[in-house]
Design a protein around this motif. Structure first.
Motif, PDB file in Angstrom:
ATOM      1  N   GLU A  75       4.414  33.302  71.746  1.00 30.61           N
ATOM      2  CA  GLU A  75       4.057  34.349  70.787  1.00 30.61           C
ATOM      3  C   GLU A  75       4.070  33.848  69.346  1.00 30.61           C
ATOM      4  O   GLU A  75       3.910  34.642  68.405  1.00 30.61           O
ATOM      5  CB  GLU A  75       5.036  35.526  70.930  1.00 30.61           C
ATOM      6  CG  GLU A  75       4.932  36.234  72.285  1.00 30.61           C
ATOM      7  CD  GLU A  75       6.005  37.294  72.476  1.00 30.61           C
ATOM      8  OE1 GLU A  75       6.782  37.527  71.516  1.00 30.61           O
ATOM      9  OE2 GLU A  75       6.079  37.895  73.574  1.00 30.61           O
ATOM     10  N   ASN A  76       4.258  32.537  69.156  1.00 36.62           N
ATOM     11  CA  ASN A  76       4.245  31.904  67.823  1.00 36.62           C
ATOM     12  C   ASN A  76       5.228  32.565  66.857  1.00 36.62           C
ATOM     13  O   ASN A  76       4.927  32.801  65.687  1.00 36.62           O
ATOM     14  CB  ASN A  76       2.824  31.943  67.220  1.00 36.62           C
ATOM     15  CG  ASN A  76       1.844  31.096  68.020  1.00 36.62           C
ATOM     16  OD1 ASN A  76       2.188  29.990  68.449  1.00 36.62           O
ATOM     17  ND2 ASN A  76       0.654  31.622  68.247  1.00 36.62           N
ATOM     18  N   ARG A  77       6.442  32.818  67.337  1.00 35.58           N
ATOM     19  CA  ARG A  77       7.452  33.420  66.470  1.00 35.58           C
ATOM     20  C   ARG A  77       8.509  32.420  66.022  1.00 35.58           C
ATOM     21  O   ARG A  77       9.518  32.792  65.456  1.00 35.58           O
ATOM     22  CB  ARG A  77       8.101  34.610  67.183  1.00 35.58           C
ATOM     23  CG  ARG A  77       7.182  35.816  67.297  1.00 35.58           C
ATOM     24  CD  ARG A  77       7.917  37.072  67.728  1.00 35.58           C
ATOM     25  NE  ARG A  77       8.218  37.077  69.156  1.00 35.58           N
ATOM     26  CZ  ARG A  77       9.418  36.911  69.672  1.00 35.58           C
ATOM     27  NH1 ARG A  77      10.449  36.679  68.867  1.00 35.58           N
ATOM     28  NH2 ARG A  77       9.615  36.946  70.977  1.00 35.58           N
ATOM     29  N   LEU A  78       8.276  31.127  66.297  1.00 39.32           N
ATOM     30  CA  LEU A  78       9.116  30.094  65.712  1.00 39.32           C
ATOM     31  C   LEU A  78       8.517  29.691  64.366  1.00 39.32           C
ATOM     32  O   LEU A  78       7.300  29.488  64.253  1.00 39.32           O
ATOM     33  CB  LEU A  78       9.218  28.877  66.635  1.00 39.32           C
ATOM     34  CG  LEU A  78      10.020  29.070  67.937  1.00 39.32           C
ATOM     35  CD1 LEU A  78      10.092  27.764  68.705  1.00 39.32           C
ATOM     36  CD2 LEU A  78      11.416  29.588  67.639  1.00 39.32           C
ATOM     37  N   LEU A  79       9.342  29.554  63.374  1.00 41.10           N
ATOM     38  CA  LEU A  79       8.879  29.309  62.008  1.00 41.10           C
ATOM     39  C   LEU A  79       9.475  28.016  61.482  1.00 41.10           C
ATOM     40  O   LEU A  79      10.659  27.725  61.713  1.00 41.10           O
ATOM     41  CB  LEU A  79       9.285  30.464  61.082  1.00 41.10           C
ATOM     42  CG  LEU A  79       8.879  31.881  61.537  1.00 41.10           C
ATOM     43  CD1 LEU A  79       9.464  32.911  60.579  1.00 41.10           C
ATOM     44  CD2 LEU A  79       7.361  32.004  61.607  1.00 41.10           C
ATOM     45  N   LEU A  80       8.649  27.240  60.756  1.00 44.08           N
ATOM     46  CA  LEU A  80       9.101  26.011  60.117  1.00 44.08           C
ATOM     47  C   LEU A  80       9.539  26.321  58.686  1.00 44.08           C
ATOM     48  O   LEU A  80       8.774  26.887  57.899  1.00 44.08           O
ATOM     49  CB  LEU A  80       7.984  24.963  60.115  1.00 44.08           C
ATOM     50  CG  LEU A  80       7.513  24.456  61.483  1.00 44.08           C
ATOM     51  CD1 LEU A  80       6.342  23.488  61.319  1.00 44.08           C
ATOM     52  CD2 LEU A  80       8.654  23.774  62.225  1.00 44.08           C
ATOM     53  N   TYR A  81      10.757  25.940  58.399  1.00 42.44           N
ATOM     54  CA  TYR A  81      11.299  26.066  57.039  1.00 42.44           C
ATOM     55  C   TYR A  81      11.534  24.657  56.486  1.00 42.44           C
ATOM     56  O   TYR A  81      11.697  23.695  57.256  1.00 42.44           O
ATOM     57  CB  TYR A  81      12.599  26.851  57.026  1.00 42.44           C
ATOM     58  CG  TYR A  81      12.423  28.340  56.911  1.00 42.44           C
ATOM     59  CD1 TYR A  81      13.087  29.066  55.925  1.00 42.44           C
ATOM     60  CD2 TYR A  81      11.594  29.042  57.783  1.00 42.44           C
ATOM     61  CE1 TYR A  81      12.941  30.453  55.801  1.00 42.44           C
ATOM     62  CE2 TYR A  81      11.443  30.410  57.676  1.00 42.44           C
ATOM     63  CZ  TYR A  81      12.106  31.113  56.685  1.00 42.44           C
ATOM     64  OH  TYR A  81      11.937  32.477  56.573  1.00 42.44           O
ATOM     65  N   ALA A  82      11.583  24.555  55.157  1.00 38.89           N
ATOM     66  CA  ALA A  82      11.854  23.272  54.516  1.00 38.89           C
ATOM     67  C   ALA A  82      12.956  23.435  53.484  1.00 38.89           C
ATOM     68  O   ALA A  82      12.998  24.429  52.747  1.00 38.89           O
ATOM     69  CB  ALA A  82      10.588  22.730  53.855  1.00 38.89           C
ATOM     70  N   GLN A  83      13.875  22.455  53.438  1.00 37.42           N
ATOM     71  CA  GLN A  83      14.907  22.428  52.404  1.00 37.42           C
ATOM     72  C   GLN A  83      14.783  21.118  51.640  1.00 37.42           C
ATOM     73  O   GLN A  83      14.757  20.048  52.254  1.00 37.42           O
ATOM     74  CB  GLN A  83      16.306  22.540  53.003  1.00 37.42           C
ATOM     75  CG  GLN A  83      17.394  22.615  51.935  1.00 37.42           C
ATOM     76  CD  GLN A  83      18.770  22.841  52.523  1.00 37.42           C
ATOM     77  OE1 GLN A  83      19.047  22.425  53.637  1.00 37.42           O
ATOM     78  NE2 GLN A  83      19.649  23.492  51.770  1.00 37.42           N
ATOM     79  N   PRO A  84      14.668  21.186  50.294  1.00 37.77           N
ATOM     80  CA  PRO A  84      14.413  19.976  49.512  1.00 37.77           C
ATOM     81  C   PRO A  84      15.596  19.011  49.543  1.00 37.77           C
ATOM     82  O   PRO A  84      16.753  19.404  49.657  1.00 37.77           O
ATOM     83  CB  PRO A  84      14.188  20.519  48.109  1.00 37.77           C
ATOM     84  CG  PRO A  84      14.894  21.820  48.076  1.00 37.77           C
ATOM     85  CD  PRO A  84      14.771  22.387  49.454  1.00 37.77           C
ATOM     86  N   ILE A  85      15.247  17.734  49.422  1.00 38.05           N
ATOM     87  CA  ILE A  85      16.226  16.656  49.288  1.00 38.05           C
ATOM     88  C   ILE A  85      15.898  15.948  47.979  1.00 38.05           C
ATOM     89  O   ILE A  85      14.799  15.388  47.828  1.00 38.05           O
ATOM     90  CB  ILE A  85      16.166  15.681  50.475  1.00 38.05           C
ATOM     91  CG1 ILE A  85      16.455  16.419  51.801  1.00 38.05           C
ATOM     92  CG2 ILE A  85      17.142  14.529  50.284  1.00 38.05           C
ATOM     93  CD1 ILE A  85      16.263  15.568  53.033  1.00 38.05           C
ATOM     94  N   ALA A  86      16.850  16.004  47.042  1.00 37.78           N
ATOM     95  CA  ALA A  86      16.570  15.496  45.689  1.00 37.78           C
ATOM     96  C   ALA A  86      17.109  14.090  45.512  1.00 37.78           C
ATOM     97  O   ALA A  86      18.226  13.772  45.951  1.00 37.78           O
ATOM     98  CB  ALA A  86      17.199  16.414  44.654  1.00 37.78           C
ATOM     99  N   SER A  87      16.309  13.251  44.882  1.00 38.64           N
ATOM    100  CA  SER A  87      16.767  11.908  44.523  1.00 38.64           C
ATOM    101  C   SER A  87      17.609  12.022  43.257  1.00 38.64           C
ATOM    102  O   SER A  87      17.178  12.601  42.244  1.00 38.64           O
ATOM    103  CB  SER A  87      15.568  10.991  44.273  1.00 38.64           C
ATOM    104  OG  SER A  87      15.982   9.741  43.759  1.00 38.64           O
ATOM    105  N   ILE A  88      18.825  11.477  43.275  1.00 41.83           N
ATOM    106  CA  ILE A  88      19.725  11.622  42.113  1.00 41.83           C
ATOM    107  C   ILE A  88      20.001  10.288  41.416  1.00 41.83           C
ATOM    108  O   ILE A  88      20.664  10.266  40.375  1.00 41.83           O
ATOM    109  CB  ILE A  88      21.058  12.281  42.539  1.00 41.83           C
ATOM    110  CG1 ILE A  88      21.752  11.453  43.625  1.00 41.83           C
ATOM    111  CG2 ILE A  88      20.825  13.699  43.017  1.00 41.83           C
ATOM    112  CD1 ILE A  88      23.116  11.990  44.025  1.00 41.83           C
ATOM    113  N   GLN A  89      19.512   9.201  41.949  1.00 48.16           N
ATOM    114  CA  GLN A  89      19.697   7.913  41.291  1.00 48.16           C
ATOM    115  C   GLN A  89      18.478   7.543  40.431  1.00 48.16           C
ATOM    116  O   GLN A  89      18.607   6.822  39.448  1.00 48.16           O
ATOM    117  CB  GLN A  89      19.937   6.822  42.347  1.00 48.16           C
ATOM    118  CG  GLN A  89      21.242   6.950  43.090  1.00 48.16           C
ATOM    119  CD  GLN A  89      22.453   6.694  42.224  1.00 48.16           C
ATOM    120  OE1 GLN A  89      22.347   6.128  41.114  1.00 48.16           O
ATOM    121  NE2 GLN A  89      23.625   7.152  42.684  1.00 48.16           N
ATOM    122  N   LYS A  90      17.330   8.060  40.815  1.00 52.79           N
ATOM    123  CA  LYS A  90      16.108   7.804  40.058  1.00 52.79           C
ATOM    124  C   LYS A  90      15.174   8.982  40.237  1.00 52.79           C
ATOM    125  O   LYS A  90      15.252   9.719  41.223  1.00 52.79           O
ATOM    126  CB  LYS A  90      15.455   6.511  40.524  1.00 52.79           C
ATOM    127  CG  LYS A  90      15.104   6.477  42.001  1.00 52.79           C
ATOM    128  CD  LYS A  90      14.523   5.146  42.417  1.00 52.79           C
ATOM    129  CE  LYS A  90      14.207   5.127  43.920  1.00 52.79           C
ATOM    130  NZ  LYS A  90      13.642   3.827  44.357  1.00 52.79           N
TER     131      LYS A  90
END
Length: 757
Positions: free
Chosen positions: A513-528
């Motif tokens: 039924e296409n009720r699975l959803l893709l989410y994204a959580q950012p990963i930030a570069s902190i050295q550059k």
């Protein structure tokens, strides 16, 4: 004279005794032989030497079968004394008669014993057939040859008869004696007084009491009809005794049948000789031979019916046993366990809640049993199960039940034990079974078990629900170091299992039924500073009413019911398709992280699947990173290492997630090839105030740097942590302080707005 010390001459000296030699048995044997021989003289015509019923033929053969050759020290003298002194027989006939009886019975016994190659223990259809052919035909033929010769030479009154006529008549009566009395004598010698006890107990059964009353009534009615002049009716009624005999042998034990059949034959001969019951009076030897043939046919038929009925009864008992006993281990099977549990739940037995001591149900699960079977093979798996069954038997009380539920799964029911005793038993069972080494052929493996225990507290209403609760307890046991889970109540486990099952069914429906959803959580570069986006793909599920559910609401169900491989495949396929369908998303992606479960790392086809998806989508492999959780269960470490190597050869990177929380943290770094370490949030949350956490993070970064790995700090909840993480040497940060998870489309839409601002 016959010398019974010449073993090279007489074949019976090689006969095997089935029972030990007992002098008292020999005394009774001699008396019984003498008495039966004397009684046989009442079952013949006046002035005739042939007895219609001849028990010594069967006694001789049975004695040789059961007691061996030593019984001849008793049998031969007794028969000589009887024939010479009690019957006043001619000396030549007595010697010929006893010699023939000895040789013929010995040959028959030897041939019958060779049939089974083991001492006789019970009457079977196979034994009866051997008795008819080797005893009644071959053995009796040899006996009658010697007897007829002595009879023909010594008895002047029979000189007018041809030798073969005497031989055949003698043969017939001797064979009838073998068929009629050997089974009775065999069982009497085998079981002694236990034989009479079994017959007595058998006749206490209502079925046999009814038979006895019907048979006695029919006999009296036959005599009454004859005395009242209704001979035709008396004759017809007399011949109904054969169906009555068949009724008996189909109902009674074999011990009773072999006793009643000779008794029946004796009554039939007596009635015929006396002309009772409307039967025709036997007046000459020809009539006696006709009677012999009638009786022989009835006896053989009755014996065969009795033997077949006995074999049928044994088969029924075997089938009943197979219906409740596990064929491999000899333990009870699941059917029998359910029956016993149902008896405990039966209100007639009293409420479980009212019992002074609560029964317990223990569930034992051998972990990774299928993989162990693949390693040690089919026979090795059977040997392992049998070994576990033997160990379990030593741990239970005689009145406690053990059952095998399936490959590597066992259950115990325990009663009359306190809570402390249950805990001690669980610990002893775990210690006995867990981490033991098992070797089959050249393969050696170590066994791991999980044990769950629940009280049968009356809160559940069916055996299936109690078994489900116990199984759930064993699954919970896997999460602890000792893998033992002792539940104090049964209902919460079943309710939890029910909720888990409902969530799993909802998850299965969500896929099509296409009720699975893709989410994204950012990963930030902190050295550059980074010009492209790095993010981790997270999964959500939309309920039918539109509610967005977090992974904790459905992934545990997928793990429990073995659905994680399908979930992983769905996430990989749909993530790559989403990036390929949106070139601007793909262009902005530096690294997309996708989680892999332990089930995927145990799938040999994982690398091929990912390679196919990369090729179909056209997404560059360098933009994809797969995350392996350190605490995830990996069934085959060697296969997992091979899969990780194959993935890196495809060009994707591999990250170790939740680093620092498992028991084999640094062993993972040595066993697997990684590109990145994700430091678990347990070391990040209190980083600003905990010197220990700071030291752990610094040490992790130093180890990672020395191995050429990058690091990502998880659960970064505030921006104030970023400075300290940078100072400690962490390369990337992920958490609510960096960005919250959001739908994949919204994630890139927000990035687009930020670029346009």
């Amino acid at each position: 004279m016959i010398s019974i010390g010449q073993s090279a001459v007489l074949p019976f000296l090689r006969l095997k005794a089935t029972t030990s030699f007992k002098p008292l048995v020999m005394v009774f044997l001699g008396l019984g032989l003498l008495l039966s021989a004397e009684l046989s003289r009442y079952f013949t015509l006046p002035d005739q030497q042939f007895s219609a019923l001849w028990p010594p033929a069967g006694i001789f053969l049975a004695s040789l079968l059961i007691l061996g050759w030593r019984c001849l020290w008793v049998l031969i003298p007794v028969m000589l004394v009887w024939s010479l002194f009690l019957q006043q027989a001619h000396w030549f006939f007595a010697l010929s008669f006893v010699t023939g009886l000895t040789l013929g019975s010995s040959v028959a016994a030897l041939l019958i014993q060779r049939l089974g190659r083991t001492p006789l223990k019970k009457l079977t259809f196979k034994f009866l057939m051997a008795l008819y052919v080797k005893g009644a035909v071959l053995g009796s033929g040899l006996v009658s040859l010697f007897g007829a010769l002595g009879f023909w030479v010594s008895e002047v009154g029979y000189s007018g008869f041809a030798f073969h006529d005497i031989w055949l008549v003698y043969w017939g009566f001797e064979a009838l004696g073998v068929v009629l009395f050997t089974p009775l004598a065999v069982l009497a010698l085998l079981k002694g007084k236990r034989y009479l006890i079994k017959v007595w107990i058998d006749f206490k059964r209502p079925e046999l009491l009814i038979w006895l009353m019907v048979s006695t009534g029919a006999a009296l009615l036959t005599l009454l009809l004859e005395t009242s002049g209704h001979n035709i009716y008396a004759t017809v009624l007399a011949y109904t005794f054969f169906p009555l005999l068949c009724w008996l042998v189909m109902t009674a034990r074999i011990e009773t049948s072999v006793l009643i059949i000779p008794v029946f034959a004796g009554f039939f001969v007596a009635f015929s000789l006396l002309g009772w019951g409307g039967l025709q009076v036997i007046e000459d030897i020809q009539g006696l031979v006709r009677l012999l043939l009638q009786i022989a046919a009835m006896v053989v038929m009755a014996q065969l019916i009795a033997s077949i009925n006995t074999e049928r009864g044994k088969l029924i008992l075997l089938f009943k046993r197979q219906a409740r006993i596990d064929y491999l281990t000899g333990l009870d099977n699941e059917r029998e366990l359910n029956r016993e549990l149902q008896q405990l739940l039966d209100p007639k037995e009293g409420s479980l809640r009212q019992q002074a001591v609560t029964p317990w149900l223990i569930y034992i699960d051998v972990l990774d049993f299928e993989e162990i079977g693949d390693l040690i093979g089919f026979e090795g798996g059977h040997g392992l199960e049998q070994q576990i069954a033997r160990q379990l038997r030593t741990l239970r009380e005689p009145d406690e039940q053990i059952a095998r539920l399936g490959p590597g799964r066992y259950a115990l029911t325990l009663g009359k034990r306190t809570g402390i005793e249950i805990e001690l038993l669980l610990a002893a069972t775990y210690q006995a079974l867990n981490d033991q080494e098992f070797t089959s052929g050249r393969q050696t493996t170590r066994i791991r078990v999980s044990i769950g225990a629940i009280p049968m507290d009356g809160e559940l209403d069916t055996p299936a629900r109690y078994l489900s609760a116990a199984h759930q307890a064993s699954l919970l046991g896997r999460q602890s170091q000792e893998r033992i889970y002792l539940a104090r109540e049964s209902r919460p486990l079943v309710e939890g299992r029910q909720r888990l099952t409902e969530k799993f069914e909802s998850l299965k429906r969500a896929l099509p039924e296409n009720r699975l959803l893709l989410y994204a959580q950012p990963i930030a570069s902190i050295q550059k500073e980074a010009t492209e986006l790095s993010f981790e793909i997270l999964l959500r599920m939309q309920s039918p009413d539109g509610e967005i559910l977090p992974p904790v609401e459905f992934l545990p169900a997928a793990e429990t019911f073995g659905f994680m491989l399908e979930i992983d495949h769905w996430v990989i396929r749909n993530t790559l398709q989403a990036l390929a369908s949106n070139p601007e998303w793909l262009a902005r992606t530096a690294k997309c992280g996708i989680n892999l479960s332990g089930a995927s790392l145990s799938s040999p086809d994982l690398a091929n699947f990912i390679a196919d998806q990369l090729e179909v989508s056209g997404v560059p492999a360098k933009k994809i990173s797969f995350e392996v959780t350190e605490t995830e269960t990996i069934r085959d470490a060697r296969l997992a290492a091979q899969i990780i190597t194959q993935l890196r050869e495809l060009g994707v990177s591999v990250a170790l997630d939740d680093f620092g929380t498992g028991l084999a943290t640094f062993d993972y770094l040595r066993s697997y090839e990684f590109d990145c370490l994700k430091i678990d949030g347990v070391f990040i949350r209190n980083l600003e105030t905990s010197k220990v956490d700071q030291s752990m993070v610094r040490a992790t970064c130093e180890v990672a740097k020395s191995l050429g790995l990058e690091t990502i700090a998880e659960f970064v909840e505030g921006s104030s942590l970023i400075g300290m993480l940078t100072e400690l040497g962490v390369n990337y940060a992920q958490g609510y302080g960096v960005g919250r998870p959001q739908p994949l489309g919204d994630f890139f839409a927000e990035d687009k707005r930020r670029l346009q601002a």
